[in-house]
Design an enzyme around this catalytic site. Sequence first.
Site, PDB file in Angstrom:
ATOM      1  N   LYS A  43       0.851  -1.204   0.000  1.00 61.77           N
ATOM      2  CA  LYS A  43       0.000   0.000   0.000  1.00 61.77           C
ATOM      3  C   LYS A  43       0.884   1.251   0.000  1.00 61.77           C
ATOM      4  O   LYS A  43       2.088   1.162   0.282  1.00 61.77           O
ATOM      5  CB  LYS A  43      -0.897  -0.019   1.245  1.00 61.77           C
ATOM      6  CG  LYS A  43      -0.149   0.049   2.567  1.00 61.77           C
ATOM      7  CD  LYS A  43      -1.053  -0.253   3.747  1.00 61.77           C
ATOM      8  CE  LYS A  43      -0.262  -0.204   5.044  1.00 61.77           C
ATOM      9  NZ  LYS A  43      -1.009  -0.780   6.179  1.00 61.77           N
ATOM     10  N   ARG A 137     -10.634  -0.242  14.859  1.00 64.42           N
ATOM     11  CA  ARG A 137     -10.678   0.551  13.631  1.00 64.42           C
ATOM     12  C   ARG A 137     -11.649  -0.177  12.701  1.00 64.42           C
ATOM     13  O   ARG A 137     -12.815   0.168  12.649  1.00 64.42           O
ATOM     14  CB  ARG A 137      -9.272   0.691  13.033  1.00 64.42           C
ATOM     15  CG  ARG A 137      -9.194   1.608  11.845  1.00 64.42           C
ATOM     16  CD  ARG A 137      -7.756   1.814  11.349  1.00 64.42           C
ATOM     17  NE  ARG A 137      -7.117   0.575  10.909  1.00 64.42           N
ATOM     18  CZ  ARG A 137      -5.894   0.529  10.350  1.00 64.42           C
ATOM     19  NH1 ARG A 137      -5.184   1.634  10.174  1.00 64.42           N
ATOM     20  NH2 ARG A 137      -5.375  -0.621   9.969  1.00 64.42           N
ATOM     21  N   TYR A 260      14.969  30.844   4.704  1.00 61.68           N
ATOM     22  CA  TYR A 260      13.780  31.552   5.206  1.00 61.68           C
ATOM     23  C   TYR A 260      13.840  31.729   6.715  1.00 61.68           C
ATOM     24  O   TYR A 260      14.177  30.795   7.445  1.00 61.68           O
ATOM     25  CB  TYR A 260      12.508  30.766   4.861  1.00 61.68           C
ATOM     26  CG  TYR A 260      12.204  30.731   3.392  1.00 61.68           C
ATOM     27  CD1 TYR A 260      11.911  31.899   2.690  1.00 61.68           C
ATOM     28  CD2 TYR A 260      12.203  29.520   2.709  1.00 61.68           C
ATOM     29  CE1 TYR A 260      11.621  31.860   1.326  1.00 61.68           C
ATOM     30  CE2 TYR A 260      11.908  29.469   1.353  1.00 61.68           C
ATOM     31  CZ  TYR A 260      11.623  30.646   0.669  1.00 61.68           C
ATOM     32  OH  TYR A 260      11.337  30.604  -0.668  1.00 61.68           O
ATOM     33  N   MET A 308      11.037  24.358   0.185  1.00 56.94           N
ATOM     34  CA  MET A 308      10.195  23.439  -0.580  1.00 56.94           C
ATOM     35  C   MET A 308      11.018  22.519  -1.488  1.00 56.94           C
ATOM     36  O   MET A 308      10.783  21.311  -1.549  1.00 56.94           O
ATOM     37  CB  MET A 308       9.186  24.227  -1.424  1.00 56.94           C
ATOM     38  CG  MET A 308       8.168  23.346  -2.100  1.00 56.94           C
ATOM     39  SD  MET A 308       6.974  24.265  -3.094  1.00 56.94           S
ATOM     40  CE  MET A 308       5.920  24.989  -1.867  1.00 56.94           C
TER      41      MET A 308
HETATM   42  C1  LIG Z   1      -0.243  -1.733   6.876  1.00 51.91           C
HETATM   43  C2  LIG Z   1      -0.817  -2.972   7.414  1.00 51.91           C
HETATM   44  C3  LIG Z   1      -0.011  -4.083   7.685  1.00 51.91           C
HETATM   45  C4  LIG Z   1       1.498  -4.064   7.594  1.00 51.91           C
HETATM   46  O1  LIG Z   1       2.061  -3.552   8.778  1.00 51.91           O
HETATM   47  P1  LIG Z   1       3.652  -3.465   9.003  1.00 51.91           P
HETATM   48  O2  LIG Z   1       3.765  -2.936  10.380  1.00 51.91           O
HETATM   49  O3  LIG Z   1       4.165  -2.516   7.991  1.00 51.91           O
HETATM   50  O4  LIG Z   1       4.197  -4.820   8.845  1.00 51.91           O
HETATM   51  C5  LIG Z   1      -0.634  -5.255   8.071  1.00 51.91           C
HETATM   52  N1  LIG Z   1      -1.981  -5.309   8.222  1.00 51.91           N
HETATM   53  C6  LIG Z   1      -2.782  -4.255   7.995  1.00 51.91           C
HETATM   54  C7  LIG Z   1      -4.248  -4.382   8.181  1.00 51.91           C
HETATM   55  C8  LIG Z   1      -2.233  -3.047   7.606  1.00 51.91           C
HETATM   56  O5  LIG Z   1      -3.020  -1.992   7.411  1.00 51.91           O
END
Ligand SMILES: *Cc1c(COP(=O)(O)O)cnc(C)c1O
Length: 367
Positions: A43, A137, A260, A308
């Site tokens: 992701k 969550r 800056y 930036m």
């Molecule tokens: C991002 C995520 C992971 C991976 O977690 P890491 O700490 O990067 O290994 C696993 N399960 C879910 C549901 C996640 O959102």
Amino acid sequence: MKTEDKIHLKGFRSWAEVDKDRLVHNVKSIHSRVNKDIFAVVKADAYGHGAAEVSKILQSLKPVRYLCVATAEEGRELREAGINSDVLVLGGILPEEVDIFSSYYLVPVVSDFDQLRLAINNRIKKVHLKFDTGMHRLGFYPGQLDEIIKIASGRIHIEGIMSHFPSADTDPEYTQKQITAFGEIVKQAEKYGIKPRYIHLQNSAGLEYRCDFCNSVRIGISIYGEKPSKSFSIPVKTVMSVKAKVITVKQLKKGERVSYGGTFRAPADMKIAVVAFGYADGLPRALSNRGYFLFKDRKIRIIGNVTMDMTIVDVTGLEDIKPDDTVTVIGRDREKEIYFEEVASLCNTIPYEIMCRISKRVKRVIV
Ligand SMILES: *Cc1c(COP(=O)(O)O)cnc(C)c1O
């Protein structure tokens, strides 16, 4: 770096080198320790490493059974890049995304009844069920299993069952309770005749715990080579090194202010370099007057406010630095290394955030 990569980098003032051997090493190292199927989390553009290229490497590794993304859109991008491995969408399924799931063969994590019905009514072939054992969550509550079975039975294939740890890095007691709670859910599901192909709970920090009834792990940060906790015991190596070019080198007179706000004032005559990497490239502005880069194994410290597109560093005493030279912003420079963890702690955050905010302007190259 190969000549071919150098050509691709023409015109880029910053880039991130993604080390294929190290990525593969990390997956193998983790697999040899846990001996379970791996769900590789890609992701957020593979934690900033470049999802398409990283996924191509990962999907060719034997222990990797699934790639995990956060959203349907991220899944679609993988498919369009030619990724054909199974793809799990961790963030669930929303009504407007149904078509993307079916067109691109994405598998949703389903964590409430709305999502379950949505999947069934739209002929999604298979799902992974998520249970909330303490993250609060996403996830069904354990007591909802009965009703889930009633709704899902004969209508959709439950390929996986999962839960998630909020505090595996800091709270073993809480984590242990979750393992037990999840174990109960798995057992109960079995009584209903549900034996999912994949049972997964552990994230990277969770790898330090035993989960005998789990057959797969869902990991991100550790495959990119960052330890998820201080006590993490599996050897992993940082995969990404972020580089940028020197734009100009000049002298500063004693008393002159830099950048800056003029937050740095030269205590003596000094030599400075302007580096083509700023907060729009993902360098936290909190590193102003705090962080450092590397140049040929030597630390060069950031002076004044990060801007930036550029950052100014103290190169007093360095004879050999000149425009177009490369400095290391984060990662490996010959024998030295700036760890994501080090940058994160200077900015009061976690390595995950530093990794995934390296921006689009920074070209990714596999080395
Ligand atoms: C991002 C995520 C992971 C991976 O977690 P890491 O700490 O990067 O290994 C696993 N399960 C879910 C549901 C996640 O959102």
